[in-house]
Design a protein around this motif. Structure first.
Motif, PDB file in Angstrom:
ATOM      1  N   TRP A 199     -31.416   9.908 138.098  1.00  0.00           N
ATOM      2  CA  TRP A 199     -30.245   9.716 137.250  1.00  0.00           C
ATOM      3  C   TRP A 199     -29.402   8.585 137.850  1.00  0.00           C
ATOM      4  CZ3 TRP A 199     -32.137  14.675 138.088  1.00  0.00           C
ATOM      5  CH2 TRP A 199     -32.457  15.425 136.944  1.00  0.00           C
ATOM      6  N   HIS A 200     -29.049   7.624 137.036  1.00  0.00           N
ATOM      7  CA  HIS A 200     -28.241   6.493 137.486  1.00  0.00           C
ATOM      8  C   HIS A 200     -26.798   6.744 137.068  1.00  0.00           C
ATOM      9  CE1 HIS A 200     -31.700   3.818 138.541  1.00  0.00           C
ATOM     10  NE2 HIS A 200     -32.310   4.671 137.721  1.00  0.00           N
ATOM     11  N   PHE A 201     -25.923   6.923 138.063  1.00  0.00           N
ATOM     12  CA  PHE A 201     -24.521   7.235 137.811  1.00  0.00           C
ATOM     13  C   PHE A 201     -23.648   6.041 138.186  1.00  0.00           C
ATOM     14  CE2 PHE A 201     -25.407  11.979 138.874  1.00  0.00           C
ATOM     15  CZ  PHE A 201     -25.886  12.195 137.587  1.00  0.00           C
ATOM     16  N   LEU A 247     -14.544   9.234 143.085  1.00  0.00           N
ATOM     17  CA  LEU A 247     -15.705  10.091 142.815  1.00  0.00           C
ATOM     18  C   LEU A 247     -15.488  10.863 141.514  1.00  0.00           C
ATOM     19  CD1 LEU A 247     -18.433  11.006 144.039  1.00  0.00           C
ATOM     20  CD2 LEU A 247     -17.219  12.911 145.101  1.00  0.00           C
ATOM     21  N   PRO A 248     -16.345  10.608 140.504  1.00  0.00           N
ATOM     22  CA  PRO A 248     -16.163  11.312 139.224  1.00  0.00           C
ATOM     23  C   PRO A 248     -16.236  12.828 139.403  1.00  0.00           C
ATOM     24  CG  PRO A 248     -17.690   9.476 138.993  1.00  0.00           C
ATOM     25  CD  PRO A 248     -17.449   9.649 140.471  1.00  0.00           C
ATOM     26  N   ILE A 249     -15.688  13.521 138.460  1.00  0.00           N
ATOM     27  CA  ILE A 249     -15.644  14.997 138.421  1.00  0.00           C
ATOM     28  C   ILE A 249     -14.719  15.548 139.499  1.00  0.00           C
ATOM     29  CG2 ILE A 249     -16.948  17.158 138.530  1.00  0.00           C
ATOM     30  CD1 ILE A 249     -19.395  15.634 137.534  1.00  0.00           C
ATOM     31  N   VAL A 250     -14.985  15.170 140.760  1.00  0.00           N
ATOM     32  CA  VAL A 250     -14.190  15.676 141.878  1.00  0.00           C
ATOM     33  C   VAL A 250     -12.848  14.945 141.973  1.00  0.00           C
ATOM     34  CG1 VAL A 250     -14.212  16.084 144.385  1.00  0.00           C
ATOM     35  CG2 VAL A 250     -16.327  16.241 143.083  1.00  0.00           C
ATOM     36  N   LYS A 321     -25.022  20.701 134.548  1.00  0.00           N
ATOM     37  CA  LYS A 321     -23.619  20.556 134.165  1.00  0.00           C
ATOM     38  C   LYS A 321     -23.057  19.211 134.643  1.00  0.00           C
ATOM     39  CE  LYS A 321     -19.293  23.236 134.199  1.00  0.00           C
ATOM     40  NZ  LYS A 321     -19.294  23.540 132.752  1.00  0.00           N
ATOM     41  N   VAL A 322     -23.472  18.773 135.847  1.00  0.00           N
ATOM     42  CA  VAL A 322     -23.025  17.483 136.380  1.00  0.00           C
ATOM     43  C   VAL A 322     -23.526  16.341 135.498  1.00  0.00           C
ATOM     44  CG1 VAL A 322     -23.336  15.841 138.275  1.00  0.00           C
ATOM     45  CG2 VAL A 322     -22.711  18.213 138.762  1.00  0.00           C
ATOM     46  N   VAL A 323     -24.807  16.376 135.122  1.00  0.00           N
ATOM     47  CA  VAL A 323     -25.361  15.323 134.274  1.00  0.00           C
ATOM     48  C   VAL A 323     -24.618  15.276 132.937  1.00  0.00           C
ATOM     49  CG1 VAL A 323     -27.418  14.554 133.023  1.00  0.00           C
ATOM     50  CG2 VAL A 323     -27.626  15.396 135.382  1.00  0.00           C
ATOM     51  N   GLU A 324     -24.358  16.449 132.365  1.00  0.00           N
ATOM     52  CA  GLU A 324     -23.631  16.504 131.092  1.00  0.00           C
ATOM     53  C   GLU A 324     -22.233  15.921 131.243  1.00  0.00           C
ATOM     54  OE1 GLU A 324     -23.797  20.633 130.188  1.00  0.00           O
ATOM     55  OE2 GLU A 324     -25.798  20.526 129.255  1.00  0.00           O
ATOM     56  N   ALA A 325     -21.591  16.186 132.377  1.00  0.00           N
ATOM     57  CA  ALA A 325     -20.242  15.673 132.598  1.00  0.00           C
ATOM     58  C   ALA A 325     -20.252  14.156 132.717  1.00  0.00           C
ATOM     59  CB  ALA A 325     -19.651  16.305 133.862  1.00  0.00           C
ATOM     60  N   PHE A 326     -21.215  13.584 133.441  1.00  0.00           N
ATOM     61  CA  PHE A 326     -21.306  12.126 133.558  1.00  0.00           C
ATOM     62  C   PHE A 326     -21.541  11.488 132.198  1.00  0.00           C
ATOM     63  CE2 PHE A 326     -21.392  12.456 138.110  1.00  0.00           C
ATOM     64  CZ  PHE A 326     -21.026  11.191 138.562  1.00  0.00           C
ATOM     65  N   LEU A 329     -18.372  11.492 130.279  1.00  0.00           N
ATOM     66  CA  LEU A 329     -17.428  10.507 130.804  1.00  0.00           C
ATOM     67  C   LEU A 329     -17.870   9.073 130.552  1.00  0.00           C
ATOM     68  CD1 LEU A 329     -16.685  12.242 134.245  1.00  0.00           C
ATOM     69  CD2 LEU A 329     -15.049  11.954 132.368  1.00  0.00           C
ATOM     70  N   GLY A 330     -19.066   8.930 129.976  1.00  0.00           N
ATOM     71  CA  GLY A 330     -19.589   7.584 129.739  1.00  0.00           C
ATOM     72  C   GLY A 330     -20.041   6.889 131.001  1.00  0.00           C
ATOM     73  N   LEU A 331     -20.418   7.669 132.025  1.00  0.00           N
ATOM     74  CA  LEU A 331     -20.803   7.098 133.323  1.00  0.00           C
ATOM     75  C   LEU A 331     -22.284   7.275 133.640  1.00  0.00           C
ATOM     76  CD1 LEU A 331     -17.721   8.289 135.424  1.00  0.00           C
ATOM     77  CD2 LEU A 331     -18.122   6.019 134.418  1.00  0.00           C
ATOM     78  N   LEU A 332     -23.085   7.791 132.700  1.00  0.00           N
ATOM     79  CA  LEU A 332     -24.529   7.916 132.887  1.00  0.00           C
ATOM     80  C   LEU A 332     -25.170   6.611 132.453  1.00  0.00           C
ATOM     81  CD1 LEU A 332     -26.958   9.688 133.636  1.00  0.00           C
ATOM     82  CD2 LEU A 332     -27.007  10.478 131.258  1.00  0.00           C
TER      83      LEU A 332
END
Length: 912
Positions: A199-201, A247-250, A321-326, A329-332
């Motif tokens: 996964w590229h974040f 750091l996204p999410i956190v 859940k992390v992948v879904e959040a990225f 957020l438009g960060l995936l």
């Protein structure tokens, strides 16, 4: 008289019980005897005999039986390992099956009592299985890594190393098994290739001026990221070093650092750093003083270090859940499919986590230094020597050794904590309380560490703790250091190296003088055996089907240094046939009255046939002795096989038949032939009682030597023959067991070159003549004469004198001395003499030329194809090792077959 066949199922248990009852497995009680000691690699108490055990223990038994017969005080010390995690798992499963209970439901003391109860009833099954294999361990000295003596040794070592500041507590990454909630060793980690994703974040720069993209196969660990690393010379990121991302999410700022770990050629060149959840990241974190944030609990669930909505989630649910959040957020920035290696617990089967915890460690770097020096200086040697490289590579790059395990079954760590966390280490609780009283000035409640020690910690003491250390026992003084360790390459670091470290530290001597690394047993196609492939061979089933001796000889014969063993039932069956061949030869000698004469001296035999076999016996004894003395197990087995099957059974017995013939069936020499001068008396003297008696005595003597030489490899068959052939020898020669009979030590003076020349000429004449007939498809019914075209007078006389035997064994009309071979004769050369078989009238020469030519052509195509494949560096690098080796063997076999057929074609060229 011997039974017609050898029955392993009835003989093996009877003989083993008799051996054990005799006390013959114990070292001789002679203070002047040279010692030879082996400690068994202790199998898990939960274990059952697998094919690797069968190989390893067969080779140990071969050595110990060999040295025992050489008059040494030979000790093979057996025992079993408590096998912390494996045993605890067995009992936990039993509890769950019985009443759906867990160990925590029982509590520590009751659970440990349950394990001891299981051990008493079912533990040690493998010991009885080793006995079925014929293992001649001194069972009176059997040890268990949790017995009281060894436990005392473990406690003393721990306390000593702690006082020397070589054992300490530290917070580091370990392999964590979430199923068992314990750290495990690298040996208990199995790397499995699985389907996964990259996964590229995108991590936004903190100042909002851009982003940096990282790729990961483990999105859930980003919750514990504490940096992003780029290579210090990567021009793309020079302007970002020292800045930070959010750091996204956190929503935590983390720095962008420069570190050589980041590879500019991989992905974006930027990598996320999670020091608490990756071994490489941990080292990056140490170098750069990064925070280490552990986001998992003991069950690999997300803990309170993460945002509330992630807490309590299983790691894989958190990943999703992390992948879904990225993505939200438009960060995936992308997803790639990949195949990659993922560590799994070899027993639990779950994914192992790099996990940051407080554990006990040994400063292995300090302990390793003398152990490295001992091998460098040759105090301890590896065989094959190539394994020294593996040993040095591991030892020179050694890391702290994590010795604590979060289990209940094992040696509990002898450390107690005071109310303020102060640690008191002592061999017993009284000692710890005394330390605490001195420290606090009063009695304070103490709590013993809940953890137990790594199983390898106690087994590292095995060579000296089993001999009674820390007590100064007679066994310790007599048998330490041990002589040879036989083990597998996979535990050179985990066990061998640690025994070297502890032995040198506590005994000031290496634990063993020689380390023999045995091969890996593979299936007939060279593939590693595994239950999933369905190609596992059960040694107990093989023993049931073929007998222990057949399996033992197969493993010994195929255990060549630096190569794996391709095991097949056909091989084992072949070596069972070898045993049958010896059994039948012994029956033949019995039926022909073979008997060892009182005071028989092989140096006094007169007949060339007997002088020849005495010399060949001597050569074989020397070859086998030299091979076993240097762990050349396969060379010893090969020497025994060739001598017993070919020289003794195929040639000596056949050539002796006329000598042993009944008096009323004379086989006189031709008129005018001087038997003594031409060596023919060994084959013509059926009416000579003295020749018969000498041959009977010689046959009995050679059989005695064969049984002794073969005993270490095939103990049951040889012991049974020894006991059943008392009539072959004087009573004193067979008093007691073959197992304790003296090893043959035969002088070179027994080798007689003149007898070798006589018998060698006869044997080679017949053998090469048979090859000619076979290669050219000469029918068995054909009886051409054997023509002696060019030979010395002595050779002519020997061949003429041996005419009846040659006529019978080579299927020829007779032996003729000729000036030149006639047309249609196939010449061959033996010992410098040119012989010929006129076979043109019995075969279709043109058809044979065509057949041989076609076969040569087919082989040439196969050779060319295989050679090109092996010349392809890409094939050699990428193909499985067993496939490459199979092709090498195929090429060698094809080249040998082609050369043989070409020689046959060349012979046909003489036919006009």
């Amino acid at each position: 008289m011997l039974e017609k066949t050898f029955d392993p199922k009835s003989v093996e248990p009877r003989l083993y019980a008799a051996w054990e009852a005799s006390g013959g497995f114990a070292p001789i009680d002679d203070p002047n005897a040279e010692t030879f000691a082996i400690v068994i690699p202790p199998p898990n108490v939960t274990g059952s005999l697998h094919i690797g055990h069968a190989l390893n223990n067969t080779l140990q038994d071969v050595l110990i039986r060999f040295e025992r017969m050489r008059g040494k005080a030979a000790l093979w010390l057996p025992g079993t390992d408590h096998a912390g995690i494996a045993t605890q798992m067995v009992v936990e499963r039993q509890l769950a099956a019985e009443g759906n209970l867990s160990r925590r439901d029982l509590g520590r003391d009751d659970f440990v009592a349950k394990v001891w109860e299981w051990k008493a009833k079912s533990g040690g099954t493998i010991v009885n299985q080793l006995k079925r294999l014929g293992a001649s361990c001194d069972w009176s000295r059997e040890r268990f890594t949790l017995d009281e003596g060894l436990s005392a040794a473990v406690r003393k070592v721990f306390v000593t190393l702690y006082k020397e500041k070589l054992i300490y507590r530290d917070k580091r990454l370990v392999n964590w098994d979430p199923h068992f909630q314990t750290a495990i060793s690298d040996l208990e980690v199995e790397q499995r290739e699985v389907d996964g994703h990259f996964w590229h974040f995108a991590y936004p720069l903190e100042d909002g001026s851009g982003e940096i993209v990282v790729a990961t196969t483990r999105p859930e660990t980003m919750l514990g990221d504490t940096a992003v690393a780029v290579h210090p010379k990567d021009e793309r990121y020079q302007h970002l070093i020292g800045r930070a991302v959010r750091l996204p999410i956190v929503n935590r700022p983390v720095p962008i650092i420069a570190d050589d770990y980041a590879d500019p050629e991989k992905g974006s060149g930027a990598v996320k750093i999670t020091p608490a959840h990756d071994f490489n990241d941990f080292m990056v974190g140490k170098r750069n003083n990064l925070p280490m944030i552990n986001v998992f609990d003991d069950f690999a669930r997300i803990n309170d270090e993460a945002p509330p909505e992630y807490r309590g989630l299983d790691r894989f649910a958190a990943r999703k859940k992390v992948v879904e959040a990225f993505e939200a957020l438009g960060l995936l920035r992308g997803v790639e499919k990949t195949r990659h290696m993922v560590p799994h617990g070899d027993r639990s089967g779950v994914v192992v986590e790099p996990y940051l915890t407080d554990q006990w460690y040994v400063n292995a770097e300090v302990l390793a230094r003398p152990a490295i020096k001992a091998v460098e200086e040759g105090t301890t040697v590896f065989a094959p020597k190539a394994w020294e490289k593996t040993y040095f590579e591991w030892m020179r790059n050694i890391q702290p050794w994590c010795i604590s395990r979060q289990l209940w079954w094992g040696h509990r760590i002898p450390a107690w904590f005071g109310p303020d966390g102060k640690i008191f280490v002592a061999e017993a609780e009284d000692g710890a309380r005394a330390q605490a009283r001195e420290h606090y000035g009063r009695d304070e409640p103490l709590r013993q560490d809940e953890d137990v020690l790594d199983t390898w910690f106690s087994s590292a003491l095995w060579p000296f703790s089993t001999l009674g250390w820390p007590e100064k026992t007679e066994d310790l003084a007599r048998f330490y250091p041990t002589h040879t360790l036989v083990t597998g390459f996979d535990i050179i670091f985990f066990w061998v190296a640690r025994m070297m470290m502890q032995g040198l530290h506590f005994m000031d001597e290496v634990p063993f003088k020689r380390i023999f690394i045995n091969a890996l047993v593979r299936d007939a196609e060279g593939k590693k055996m595994s239950k999933s492939k369905g190609n596992v061979m059960d040694p107990l089933e093989l023993v049931d089907d073929y007998g222990a001796d057949a399996l033992r000889f197969t493993l010994t014969a195929m255990s060549g240094q630096a190569r794996d063993i391709k095991l097949s039932r056909e091989r084992i069956e072949g070596y069972r046939n070898f045993g049958t061949k010896l059994w039948n030869a012994t029956r033949f000698t019995q039926m022909n009255g073979a008997a060892r004469a009182e005071g028989f001296d092989p140096a006094t035999v007169k007949l060339p046939l007997n002088r020849w076999i005495v010399g060949e016996t001597t050569r074989t004894a020397k070859a086998v002795t030299a091979a076993l003395g240097t762990c050349g197990f396969d060379a010893a087995a090969d020497s025994l096989y060739r001598f017993v099957w070919r020289q003794y059974c195929d040639w000596y017995v056949e050539l002796a038949k006329p000598v042993l013939g009944k008096p009323d069936e004379p086989n006189p020499p031709p008129e005018g032939v001087d038997r003594e001068a031409r060596g023919g008396d060994a084959r013509r003297a059926s009416g000579d009682e003295a020749a018969r008696d000498e041959t009977r005595a010689t046959a009995a003597w050679v059989l005695d030597v064969i049984l002794k030489l073969l005993h270490p490899v095939m103990p049951f068959l040889t012991e049974e023959l020894w006991g059943q052939t008392a009539g072959l020898g004087a009573p004193r020669a067979h008093r007691g067991f073959l197992m304790t009979a003296p090893w043959p030590d035969l002088p070179d003076s027994l080798i007689d070159p003149a007898a070798d020349a006589v018998i060698g000429l006869i044997v080679e004449t017949i053998a090469e003549g048979r090859s000619v007939r076979s290669e050219l498809n000469v029918p068995n019914s054909a009886r051409p004469p054997l023509m002696v075209v060019d030979a010395t007078a002595a050779q002519e006389a020997v061949l003429r004198d041996a005419e009846p035997l040659i006529r019978q064994m080579l299927r020829v009309e007779g032996v003729e001395i000729v000036e030149a071979a006639p047309a249609g004769a196939i010449p061959y050369v033996v010992e410098g003499a040119t012989l010929a078989l006129p076979v043109a009238e019995f075969i279709d020469v043109a058809a044979e030329r065509a057949r041989l030519g076609k076969e040569v052509g087919n082989l040439a195509v196969d050779i060319d194809r295989t050679a090109k494949k092996l010349a392809n560096a890409d094939f050699v690098a990428r193909a499985p090792e067993e496939v490459v080796e199979e092709n090498r063997e195929r090429l060698a076999d094809a080249e040998a077959a082609k050369a043989k057929l070409e020689a046959a074609l060349e012979r046909l060229g003489a036919v006009v």
